[in-house]
Design a protein around this motif. Structure first.
Motif, mmCIF file in Angstrom:
data_model
loop_
_atom_site.group_PDB
_atom_site.id
_atom_site.type_symbol
_atom_site.label_atom_id
_atom_site.label_comp_id
_atom_site.label_asym_id
_atom_site.label_seq_id
_atom_site.Cartn_x
_atom_site.Cartn_y
_atom_site.Cartn_z
ATOM 1 N N GLU A 9 0.832 -1.197 0.000
ATOM 2 C CA GLU A 9 0.000 0.000 0.000
ATOM 3 C C GLU A 9 0.867 1.247 0.000
ATOM 4 O O GLU A 9 0.585 2.190 -0.717
ATOM 5 N N ASN A 12 2.273 1.660 -3.332
ATOM 6 C CA ASN A 12 1.189 2.067 -4.205
ATOM 7 C C ASN A 12 0.927 3.574 -4.063
ATOM 8 O O ASN A 12 0.759 4.268 -5.065
ATOM 9 N N LYS A 15 3.680 5.423 -5.813
ATOM 10 C CA LYS A 15 3.502 5.317 -7.272
ATOM 11 C C LYS A 15 2.403 6.272 -7.751
ATOM 12 O O LYS A 15 2.562 6.948 -8.768
ATOM 13 N N ILE A 16 1.307 6.343 -7.027
ATOM 14 C CA ILE A 16 0.209 7.259 -7.374
ATOM 15 C C ILE A 16 0.705 8.694 -7.367
ATOM 16 O O ILE A 16 0.428 9.471 -8.290
ATOM 17 N N PRO A 34 -5.931 5.916 -14.568
ATOM 18 C CA PRO A 34 -5.942 4.604 -13.881
ATOM 19 C C PRO A 34 -5.518 4.701 -12.415
ATOM 20 O O PRO A 34 -6.007 3.942 -11.573
ATOM 21 N N PHE A 35 -4.635 5.628 -12.092
ATOM 22 C CA PHE A 35 -4.161 5.785 -10.709
ATOM 23 C C PHE A 35 -5.211 6.506 -9.867
ATOM 24 O O PHE A 35 -5.425 6.163 -8.708
ATOM 25 N N SER A 38 -7.823 4.290 -8.309
ATOM 26 C CA SER A 38 -7.424 3.384 -7.227
ATOM 27 C C SER A 38 -8.287 3.626 -5.989
ATOM 28 O O SER A 38 -8.661 4.751 -5.679
ATOM 29 N N LYS A 39 -8.589 2.553 -5.265
ATOM 30 C CA LYS A 39 -9.372 2.688 -4.025
ATOM 31 C C LYS A 39 -8.611 3.471 -2.962
ATOM 32 O O LYS A 39 -9.208 3.976 -2.019
ATOM 33 N N ASN A 40 -7.307 3.625 -3.125
ATOM 34 C CA ASN A 40 -6.489 4.347 -2.146
ATOM 35 C C ASN A 40 -6.521 5.860 -2.351
ATOM 36 O O ASN A 40 -5.949 6.587 -1.556
ATOM 37 N N VAL A 41 -7.150 6.317 -3.434
ATOM 38 C CA VAL A 41 -7.164 7.750 -3.742
ATOM 39 C C VAL A 41 -8.483 8.364 -3.302
ATOM 40 O O VAL A 41 -9.560 7.876 -3.629
ATOM 41 N N LYS A 48 -14.602 11.406 -8.235
ATOM 42 C CA LYS A 48 -13.310 11.429 -8.929
ATOM 43 C C LYS A 48 -13.416 12.002 -10.339
ATOM 44 O O LYS A 48 -12.458 12.583 -10.839
ATOM 45 N N ASN A 110 -3.991 5.640 2.359
ATOM 46 C CA ASN A 110 -4.684 6.494 1.392
ATOM 47 C C ASN A 110 -3.870 7.733 1.039
ATOM 48 O O ASN A 110 -3.028 8.174 1.815
#
Length: 118
Positions: A9, A12, A15-16, A34-35, A38-41, A48, A110
Motif C-alpha cells: 500500500e 502504491n 507510485k500514485i 488509472p491511478f 485506485s481505491k487508495n485515492v 473522482k 490512502n
C-alpha cells in the motif's frame, strides 16, 4: 496471513503520487486516470470524475500561462498522527509563484488530493 501488505500500500501511494507529478509536468492528465481510480485515492471533490475534469482544466491553464518545463516542489510539509500534509507546487522557469498547486494528505493506506483554484 498477509505479510508485507502495508508495504504494498505504501509503495502504491508513492507510485500514485509519482504518476500525478508526471502527468502534471508532462501536461498529460489522461495518463493519471488509472491511478486516480485506485481505491487508495480520495479527493476534495464530490467524485473522482469532477476532480479529474477540474485537474485537467487547471493543467491546461497552467500549460497556456507557463514558460518552459515545469518543475515541482513539496512545500509546507507537516506530519501529524501518521498523516503527512503538504502541497505539490509546480513552477515554470520565469514566474516567482507556483503555476499549479495541489493539496496532498498522505497516510499509509490512502492519499488525498485537492486542487486549489488560481
Amino acid at each position: 496471513m498477509k505479510v508485507g501488505n502495508n508495504m504494498n500500500e505504501t509503495n502504491n501511494i508513492e507510485k500514485i503520487k509519482i504518476e500525478l507529478i508526471n502527468s502534471c509536468v508532462n501536461y498529460d492528465t489522461k495518463s493519471f486516470i488509472p491511478f486516480l481510480m485506485s481505491k487508495n485515492v480520495l479527493t476534495g471533490m464530490p467524485n473522482k470524475t469532477r476532480f479529474y475534469v477540474f485537474l485537467k482544466y487547471m493543467v491546461n491553464c497552467t500549460k497556456q500561462c507557463s514558460e518552459g518545463q515545469l518543475t515541482f516542489k513539496i512545500e509546507q510539509e507537516k506530519i501529524t498522527n501518521n498523516q503527512k500534509n503538504y502541497y505539490l507546487n509546480f513552477y515554470d522557469k520565469i514566474h516567482k509563484y507556483s503555476r499549479l498547486s495541489i493539496e496532498v494528505k498522505e497516510t499509509n493506506e490512502n492519499i488525498y488530493f485537492n486542487t486549489l483554484p488560481f
